[in-house]
Write an enzyme that holds these catalytic residues in place. Sequence first.
Site, mmCIF file in Angstrom:
data_model
loop_
_atom_site.group_PDB
_atom_site.id
_atom_site.type_symbol
_atom_site.label_atom_id
_atom_site.label_comp_id
_atom_site.label_asym_id
_atom_site.label_seq_id
_atom_site.Cartn_x
_atom_site.Cartn_y
_atom_site.Cartn_z
ATOM 1 N N SER A 43 13.583 6.118 -13.069
ATOM 2 C CA SER A 43 12.534 6.936 -13.651
ATOM 3 C C SER A 43 12.477 8.312 -12.998
ATOM 4 N N SER A 44 12.517 8.343 -11.662
ATOM 5 C CA SER A 44 12.423 9.631 -10.975
ATOM 6 C C SER A 44 13.608 10.523 -11.280
ATOM 7 N N HIS A 104 13.547 11.127 4.472
ATOM 8 C CA HIS A 104 12.964 12.383 4.910
ATOM 9 C C HIS A 104 12.824 13.394 3.777
ATOM 10 N N TRP A 139 7.296 -0.449 4.208
ATOM 11 C CA TRP A 139 7.853 0.250 3.051
ATOM 12 C C TRP A 139 9.269 0.734 3.343
ATOM 13 N N SER A 148 -0.320 27.483 -3.853
ATOM 14 C CA SER A 148 0.080 28.875 -4.073
ATOM 15 C C SER A 148 -0.405 29.398 -5.426
ATOM 16 N N GLU A 158 12.370 12.707 0.905
ATOM 17 C CA GLU A 158 11.277 12.147 0.121
ATOM 18 C C GLU A 158 9.923 12.701 0.567
ATOM 19 N N ASP A 188 8.040 22.631 -25.274
ATOM 20 C CA ASP A 188 7.915 21.277 -24.733
ATOM 21 C C ASP A 188 8.922 21.156 -23.607
ATOM 22 N N ARG A 195 1.498 0.499 15.329
ATOM 23 C CA ARG A 195 1.153 0.385 13.920
ATOM 24 C C ARG A 195 1.590 -0.977 13.392
ATOM 25 N N TYR A 228 9.261 15.522 1.695
ATOM 26 C CA TYR A 228 9.086 16.874 1.170
ATOM 27 C C TYR A 228 8.939 16.857 -0.341
ATOM 28 N N LYS A 270 4.937 29.773 5.132
ATOM 29 C CA LYS A 270 4.072 29.471 3.995
ATOM 30 C C LYS A 270 2.609 29.557 4.390
ATOM 31 N N HIS A 272 15.079 11.801 12.938
ATOM 32 C CA HIS A 272 13.898 11.892 13.805
ATOM 33 C C HIS A 272 12.978 10.689 13.617
ATOM 34 N N HIS A 273 13.243 9.875 12.597
ATOM 35 C CA HIS A 273 12.493 8.628 12.453
ATOM 36 C C HIS A 273 13.097 7.525 13.307
ATOM 37 N N HIS A 321 0.842 -1.203 0.000
ATOM 38 C CA HIS A 321 0.000 0.000 0.000
ATOM 39 C C HIS A 321 0.874 1.248 0.000
ATOM 40 N N THR A 365 7.861 26.458 7.221
ATOM 41 C CA THR A 365 6.535 25.964 6.847
ATOM 42 C C THR A 365 5.465 26.912 7.377
HETATM 43 C C1 HEA Z 1 0.628 8.999 -0.360
HETATM 44 C C2 HEA Z 1 0.585 8.032 0.404
HETATM 45 C C3 HEA Z 1 -0.602 7.380 1.046
HETATM 46 C C4 HEA Z 1 -1.960 7.473 0.770
HETATM 47 C C5 HEA Z 1 -2.636 8.292 -0.293
HETATM 48 C C6 HEA Z 1 -2.611 6.628 1.719
HETATM 49 C C7 HEA Z 1 -4.011 6.443 1.764
HETATM 50 C C8 HEA Z 1 -4.659 5.648 2.702
HETATM 51 N N1 HEA Z 1 -4.080 4.916 3.712
HETATM 52 FE FE1 HEA Z 1 -2.071 4.696 4.022
HETATM 53 N N2 HEA Z 1 -0.058 4.503 4.343
HETATM 54 C C9 HEA Z 1 0.942 5.189 3.712
HETATM 55 C C10 HEA Z 1 0.772 6.123 2.703
HETATM 56 C C11 HEA Z 1 -0.461 6.475 2.149
HETATM 57 N N3 HEA Z 1 -1.687 6.022 2.541
HETATM 58 C C12 HEA Z 1 2.226 4.830 4.247
HETATM 59 C C13 HEA Z 1 3.572 5.388 3.831
HETATM 60 C C14 HEA Z 1 1.982 3.878 5.239
HETATM 61 C C15 HEA Z 1 3.004 3.176 6.143
HETATM 62 C C16 HEA Z 1 3.302 1.818 5.631
HETATM 63 C C17 HEA Z 1 4.202 1.051 6.515
HETATM 64 O O1 HEA Z 1 3.939 0.985 7.728
HETATM 65 O O2 HEA Z 1 5.197 0.510 6.001
HETATM 66 C C18 HEA Z 1 0.529 3.706 5.286
HETATM 67 C C19 HEA Z 1 -0.124 2.878 6.180
HETATM 68 C C20 HEA Z 1 -1.497 2.840 6.357
HETATM 69 C C21 HEA Z 1 -2.150 2.215 7.470
HETATM 70 C C22 HEA Z 1 -1.463 1.550 8.634
HETATM 71 C C23 HEA Z 1 -1.210 0.142 8.344
HETATM 72 C C24 HEA Z 1 -0.453 -0.520 9.434
HETATM 73 O O3 HEA Z 1 0.284 0.136 10.164
HETATM 74 O O4 HEA Z 1 -0.597 -1.743 9.522
HETATM 75 C C25 HEA Z 1 -3.505 2.376 7.283
HETATM 76 C C26 HEA Z 1 -4.540 1.886 8.200
HETATM 77 O O5 HEA Z 1 -5.581 2.394 8.297
HETATM 78 C C27 HEA Z 1 -3.681 3.122 6.062
HETATM 79 C C28 HEA Z 1 -4.912 3.501 5.512
HETATM 80 C C29 HEA Z 1 -5.054 4.314 4.401
HETATM 81 C C30 HEA Z 1 -6.357 4.637 3.833
HETATM 82 C C31 HEA Z 1 -7.678 4.142 4.307
HETATM 83 C C32 HEA Z 1 -6.098 5.483 2.765
HETATM 84 C C33 HEA Z 1 -7.135 6.105 1.851
HETATM 85 O O6 HEA Z 1 -6.893 7.478 1.730
HETATM 86 C C34 HEA Z 1 -7.171 5.451 0.496
HETATM 87 C C35 HEA Z 1 -8.385 5.873 -0.277
HETATM 88 C C36 HEA Z 1 -8.387 5.410 -1.712
HETATM 89 C C37 HEA Z 1 -9.117 4.405 -2.237
HETATM 90 C C38 HEA Z 1 -9.963 3.549 -1.384
HETATM 91 C C39 HEA Z 1 -8.995 4.023 -3.673
HETATM 92 C C40 HEA Z 1 -9.930 4.690 -4.623
HETATM 93 C C41 HEA Z 1 -11.346 4.267 -4.551
HETATM 94 C C42 HEA Z 1 -11.855 3.149 -5.089
HETATM 95 C C43 HEA Z 1 -11.061 2.122 -5.778
HETATM 96 C C44 HEA Z 1 -13.266 2.891 -4.962
HETATM 97 C C45 HEA Z 1 -13.610 1.575 -4.339
HETATM 98 C C46 HEA Z 1 -13.635 1.731 -2.883
HETATM 99 C C47 HEA Z 1 -14.156 0.840 -2.018
HETATM 100 C C48 HEA Z 1 -14.466 -0.578 -2.388
HETATM 101 C C49 HEA Z 1 -14.454 1.249 -0.604
HETATM 102 N N4 HEA Z 1 -2.437 3.387 5.524
HETATM 103 C C1 HEA Z 2 4.103 14.845 2.947
HETATM 104 C C2 HEA Z 2 4.743 14.228 3.826
HETATM 105 C C3 HEA Z 2 5.202 14.717 5.167
HETATM 106 C C4 HEA Z 2 5.377 15.996 5.647
HETATM 107 C C5 HEA Z 2 5.172 17.305 4.945
HETATM 108 C C6 HEA Z 2 5.839 15.845 7.002
HETATM 109 C C7 HEA Z 2 6.143 16.929 7.823
HETATM 110 C C8 HEA Z 2 6.725 16.812 9.077
HETATM 111 N N1 HEA Z 2 6.974 15.642 9.762
HETATM 112 FE FE1 HEA Z 2 6.500 13.773 9.124
HETATM 113 N N2 HEA Z 2 6.298 11.898 8.381
HETATM 114 C C9 HEA Z 2 5.852 11.551 7.133
HETATM 115 C C10 HEA Z 2 5.468 12.431 6.133
HETATM 116 C C11 HEA Z 2 5.548 13.814 6.241
HETATM 117 N N3 HEA Z 2 5.918 14.523 7.344
HETATM 118 C C12 HEA Z 2 5.800 10.128 6.979
HETATM 119 C C13 HEA Z 2 5.367 9.359 5.733
HETATM 120 C C14 HEA Z 2 6.241 9.590 8.190
HETATM 121 C C15 HEA Z 2 6.312 8.133 8.619
HETATM 122 C C16 HEA Z 2 7.274 7.294 7.896
HETATM 123 C C17 HEA Z 2 7.210 5.889 8.388
HETATM 124 O O1 HEA Z 2 7.726 5.633 9.481
HETATM 125 O O2 HEA Z 2 6.619 5.039 7.692
HETATM 126 C C18 HEA Z 2 6.561 10.739 9.035
HETATM 127 C C19 HEA Z 2 7.064 10.616 10.320
HETATM 128 C C20 HEA Z 2 7.542 11.687 11.063
HETATM 129 C C21 HEA Z 2 8.313 11.538 12.249
HETATM 130 C C22 HEA Z 2 8.779 10.213 12.881
HETATM 131 C C23 HEA Z 2 7.776 9.711 13.832
HETATM 132 C C24 HEA Z 2 8.110 8.383 14.353
HETATM 133 O O3 HEA Z 2 8.197 7.428 13.582
HETATM 134 O O4 HEA Z 2 8.290 8.297 15.565
HETATM 135 C C25 HEA Z 2 8.591 12.807 12.709
HETATM 136 C C26 HEA Z 2 9.393 13.120 13.919
HETATM 137 O O5 HEA Z 2 9.946 14.133 14.058
HETATM 138 C C27 HEA Z 2 7.987 13.723 11.778
HETATM 139 C C28 HEA Z 2 8.046 15.110 11.878
HETATM 140 C C29 HEA Z 2 7.586 15.987 10.908
HETATM 141 C C30 HEA Z 2 7.703 17.439 11.027
HETATM 142 C C31 HEA Z 2 8.286 18.216 12.169
HETATM 143 C C32 HEA Z 2 7.169 17.944 9.868
HETATM 144 C C33 HEA Z 2 7.120 19.403 9.484
HETATM 145 O O6 HEA Z 2 7.508 19.603 8.163
HETATM 146 C C34 HEA Z 2 5.746 19.985 9.694
HETATM 147 C C35 HEA Z 2 5.793 21.495 9.668
HETATM 148 C C36 HEA Z 2 4.439 22.138 9.683
HETATM 149 C C37 HEA Z 2 3.849 22.733 10.727
HETATM 150 C C38 HEA Z 2 4.466 22.780 12.091
HETATM 151 C C39 HEA Z 2 2.492 23.338 10.604
HETATM 152 C C40 HEA Z 2 2.441 24.744 10.059
HETATM 153 C C41 HEA Z 2 3.241 25.710 10.821
HETATM 154 C C42 HEA Z 2 2.750 26.792 11.484
HETATM 155 C C43 HEA Z 2 1.304 27.146 11.481
HETATM 156 C C44 HEA Z 2 3.746 27.666 12.140
HETATM 157 C C45 HEA Z 2 3.727 27.774 13.599
HETATM 158 C C46 HEA Z 2 3.891 26.486 14.298
HETATM 159 C C47 HEA Z 2 4.640 26.269 15.377
HETATM 160 C C48 HEA Z 2 5.698 27.182 15.856
HETATM 161 C C49 HEA Z 2 4.379 25.036 16.191
HETATM 162 N N4 HEA Z 2 7.355 13.012 10.788
HETATM 163 CU CU LIG Z 3 10.877 12.765 8.391
#
Ligand code: HEA
Ligand code: HEA
Ligand SMILES: [Cu+2]
Lengths: 524, 375, 286
Positions: free
Chosen positions: A168-169, A252, A141, A267, A254, A105, A449, A256, A330, A301-302, A76, A327
């Site tokens: 590809s990327s 990380h 993942w 924007s 990634e 292009d 999780r 962003y 923004k 931080h992960h 997923h 952030t």
């Molecule tokens: C961009 C990234 C992205 C997106 C879009 C989503 C979207 C969703 N994610 Fe996911 N998710 C991750 C990135 C993302 N996730 C990542 C990185 C993890 C961590 C994996 C790991 O631990 O290694 C994770 C893990 C994760 C978990 C935790 C699993 C675990 O720890 O065991 C769960 C559980 O609820 C979850 C749920 C969902 C759901 C319900 C959506 C929904 O938003 C999805 C909605 C979309 C659809 C459903 C498809 C379109 C609709 C149809 C096809 C129609 C038919 C629909 C029906 C039959 C109901 N995700």
């Molecule tokens: C689009 C993807 C995205 C983005 C933008 C972010 C944004 C941020 N993430 Fe997140 N993060 C993930 C995707 C993302 N993360 C994913 C996928 C994981 C799990 C991976 C995995 O384990 O599978 C993860 C996990 C993750 C962890 C690890 C948690 C753990 O496993 O224990 C941490 C810890 O520091 C973290 C921190 C942050 C912080 C500080 C930001 C900051 O960039 C957020 C900054 C924004 C704000 C704070 C809000 C706006 C700000 C204001 C309004 C200003 C004023 C605010 C203050 C002064 C408080 N993230």
């Molecule tokens: Cu991070």
Amino acid sequence: MSTATTHDAHHEEHPSGLARWIFTTNHKDIGTLYLLFALLMFIVGGAMAMIIRAELFEPGLQFVEPQFFNSMTTMHALVMIFGAVMPAFVGLANWLIPMMIGAPDMALPRMNNWSFWILPFAFAILISTLFMDGGAPAGGWTMYPPLVLQTGNAFPFLIFAVHLMGISSIMGAINVIVTIINMRAPGMTMMKMPLFVWTWLITAYLLIATMPVLAGSVTMLLTDRFFDTSFFDAAGGGDPVMFQHIFWFFGHPEVYILILPAFGIVSQIIPTFARKPLFGYSSMVYATASIAFLSFIVWAHHMFTVGMPLTGELFFMYATMLIAVPTGVKVFNWVSTMWKGSMTFETPMLFAVGFVVMFTIGGFSGLMLAIAPVDFQYHDTYFVVAHFHYVLVTGAVFAIMGATYYWLPKWTGHMYSEKLGKLHFWLSTISVNVLFFPQHFLGLAGMPRRIPDYSPQFTEFNQLSSIGGFAFGLTQLLFVYIVIQTIRGGEKASEQVWEGAHGLEWTLPSPPPYHSFSTAPEIK
Amino acid sequence: MLVSKTRRALTAGAGAAALLSAATASADYKLNLTRGVTPISQGAYDMHMLILWVCVAIGVVVFGTMFISIIRHRKSKGAKPAQFHESTAVEIVWTIVPFVILVSMAIPATRALVAMEDTSNSDISIKVTGYQWKWGYDYMDEGVSFISTLATPKEQIYNQQDKGEHYLLEVDNPIVVPVKKKVRLLITSNDVIHAWWVPKLGMKKDAIPGFINEMWFRIDREGTYRGQCAELCGKDHGFMPIVVEAKNEADYRQWIADQKGAKAADAAAADRDWSMAELMERGEKKYAANCAACHQASGEGIPGTFPALKGSAIATGPVAQHLDRVMNGKAGTAMAAFAGQLSDVDLAAIVTYERNAWGNNTGDLVQPSEVKAAR
Amino acid sequence: MSEAHGGYYVPHGANWPIVGSIGLTTMLVGLANYLNGSSVGFTMMLVGLGIVLFMMFGWFGTVIGESESGMYNDQVDKSFRQGMSWFIFSEVMFFAAFFGALFYARIFSVPWLGGADAVTSDVLWNGWEAAWPTNGPGEVGGEFESMEAWGIPAINTLLLLSSGVTVTFAHWALKKNKRGPLVLWLLATVALGFTFLGFQMFEYYHAYHEMNLTLGSGVYGSTFFMLTGFHGFHVTLGAIMLTVIMFRCMKGHFTPEHHFGFEGVAWYWHFVDVVWLGLFIFVYIL
Ligand code: HEA
Ligand code: HEA
Ligand SMILES: [Cu+2]
Ligand code: CUA
């Protein structure tokens, strides 16, 4: 002058049918391919999420075995990140960057074709692992060793699929950078570029700097498994945690990569519907660049719980907290753009406003995770799952949907149904919060999780979350319907489409000619 | 201290959260982070509440401004767009103010972190080893060691029985510690990465194969505290719970004495000859507890991942080889070395069982003394 | 099938990419099957490799043809240059991952295992003491000798550094349109490159057969062979590309003003050179 006079002069040359799509070098065709591929993968990844949510509806094992559940979690995430969100952004870049900077292009059209046409193969390989001996990859993942080394026959296929996605990327990113640096129309200085172009430029740098590191790390996994190396084996002097450092050095930045283009989209949309120029353009550019820079020094931080030295924990905690500052800039700029505007709320604007609110909620939980002493409690619980779905789904995915509504009339020449669009927004917003908000509570209450079964105290919130999940999933069928309906017909769209829209892409007809700008436009 | 002051100031706001928790009134544990029973977990809780409220406050200001704008500055209300779009002064202000807020959060966070990482001057040390999928505990100064596995029966998991009160959070051998003593854990793993986490103790540490991580806790109150493995470790990651029993000093001493007695009895038992029936009975139980997770109760394994023992060349071949595989495992695979985890009697029983169950009727009987000799 | 638009060349209809994708996929699926122990895997991999090579010849052939017929203006030339630079940067980052592994092992994991973190080494590894080079506390792969810096590696350093000089001389010759020296200097560069590879092969042979230093020699063996191995692979690619460029020069391709193909390869060669310097310092000397 500006608009293309030679448009469609070469129509007779274009192959039609499948060949057109396979051999195309046209940025719009390739953009369309990327976007359709992303939609397909969103459905595939979403289907996997539905399996996860179904299994978690109740305690006990109902539908799937634990190993398969872990495969679903792993696949997923890989499908959503590498198959849905990233390709969707690249598709938008392909469609929009040449039009926004006044180019005919992309700079390297043949390579552009290749970057796309690697993806279907990569995902065919990845998805085929579901049918292999030992099952699909189930180590998460993040692919941490030693666990991932226990994968069955799927293992080398996983590694090579990741390699292909990386290739590809990287090619896609090189193309974006070269196009932006080299193909701008005269007068389009860097500080006049639309923010979508800016955010993509910076994203592309992140991609080029980090995807090869991911490739390196999975290569080490491959050699540890098949060629006796000991990178991640303590007996040989290596360390499993070393993988985590290398992975998150990619991982990380990634995240962003998954959000900066979304910032760009928002924007573009907000000023249009506020009918007011973007507030603080240059500070937006600097903030994006700062976020990108900081993203390289916060990776651990992960890994607060892996047993780093105290100084390491402190450094990564401070650096991570700092990201809130740019952030925040923004977010404040977006709000100031709306302030004293003359706003209307067509569907793209609704998605943009939804983005600002819900992304910020996800950012707040990110900031909470950044505080190491409490992350020891949050880490690897549903609190993290809630955090990243807020930034990924209500952040990245909402921005992509907003972008689709915003530019779909330009791409197809037809207006989408505003009524259905708004319905889609409201259903999505309500259901997505029912889906992910309770996960905060689950995490705080102590639900780890990546588990297929849980203690009954977590039942209620899981049920709520699952119901939200099904509703959100079904709502996306509406999105698919609206897009198809708009492609097939509808009210004709004007050149400018939106009253408040500014920028070169809105000077072209809707749909735009085959070669966006045959002669470069003048920019005042 | 800053933390407590802010908390007091925000107690009023906490009422809002209480409103939510009223729905699930049973325990504070269900909705919010637990306050726990150690100084560490309480420190973490205080930090958590501090940042939570700071975020809520910022959220109210930001979203509030935005919604005022959304309501007032609409075209349909005749709003005319202003044209301002830049202000360096404003940008500087909203860079510096969040920065200052962050610094004021970083200070207590640093203090909490430093305290958590200080494992010096501990009263007892326990080595914790993660296995797929169970925990091994080793009281380093007492010579007491045992394995702790999930006690929930399969029938409950597969919904054939009603679920018990501590479904999935119960083990056969809990870890017992004295209250008000600084307990240091030395955490490692034997195969893949696991993580040791009991929410009420406030600390989580990864168990990394080949390395030792340290953490500590001092429990204030007697009681039973439950947790789970918190790092994905394969198929049964969701099924390797942790149960800690905190007892007063006297009870703890008594427990240690009991453990030592049991161990001596075990050693004595290894010296006598065992009958086939005895070994098979014990073997079946121990097999179910230690091996069935992978090789399955039916001995058929999971094709492609875990080999079948039913009819396997090793389990029906020479005894020495079979014993060797079980005692020393196979490096680089999930098959662990069980010599260090199981007693002579248990190993003998398991091997005997495997050689005679599921139609592997070799008729071989392996005595504990043979195992002892093979060590 | 191709058109210039506003002066910028936009090719129509690219058929090589899909061939490349099919080739890459065949090759990697073959390799994966081979690693899983399937008998068809190896053949499949070779077939895939064949397709990839066919694609490269075809694709580069097309580009060279277009370039020679003057379809690329300055702006296109610039795109190629920038594209190549960023490609090289991505390669740098690929190597950075492996250098990172080396540094991590030397600064963190090996010392931790060997006493800097007393508990780990005492409780788990019988008080093992850290050293470098090492095959770890488990003495993985058995006793081995480490690679001496001042023999072949030092010679190889000289070879590669000189090849960097000769390729620059070739460039100067090209800029002055002196064809004779151009080809000769290129020939010298290619010769130096292949000599380097020959020495490296000898070194590997020696390591495997006489020093018991293999990929399996713990983290030292892993980092040593992976870093030098990937580098050697890049030298091979670079040397092949240089050879192609040499033949193109002999055919009279390139002009003093327009010779991106030449320069791209020269940059690549310098990159390979710089990586070697890093290797020589961090893998061999320190
Ligand atoms: C961009 C990234 C992205 C997106 C879009 C989503 C979207 C969703 N994610 Fe996911 N998710 C991750 C990135 C993302 N996730 C990542 C990185 C993890 C961590 C994996 C790991 O631990 O290694 C994770 C893990 C994760 C978990 C935790 C699993 C675990 O720890 O065991 C769960 C559980 O609820 C979850 C749920 C969902 C759901 C319900 C959506 C929904 O938003 C999805 C909605 C979309 C659809 C459903 C498809 C379109 C609709 C149809 C096809 C129609 C038919 C629909 C029906 C039959 C109901 N995700
Ligand atoms: C689009 C993807 C995205 C983005 C933008 C972010 C944004 C941020 N993430 Fe997140 N993060 C993930 C995707 C993302 N993360 C994913 C996928 C994981 C799990 C991976 C995995 O384990 O599978 C993860 C996990 C993750 C962890 C690890 C948690 C753990 O496993 O224990 C941490 C810890 O520091 C973290 C921190 C942050 C912080 C500080 C930001 C900051 O960039 C957020 C900054 C924004 C704000 C704070 C809000 C706006 C700000 C204001 C309004 C200003 C004023 C605010 C203050 C002064 C408080 N993230
Ligand atoms: Cu991070
Ligand atoms: Cu052990 Cu998860």
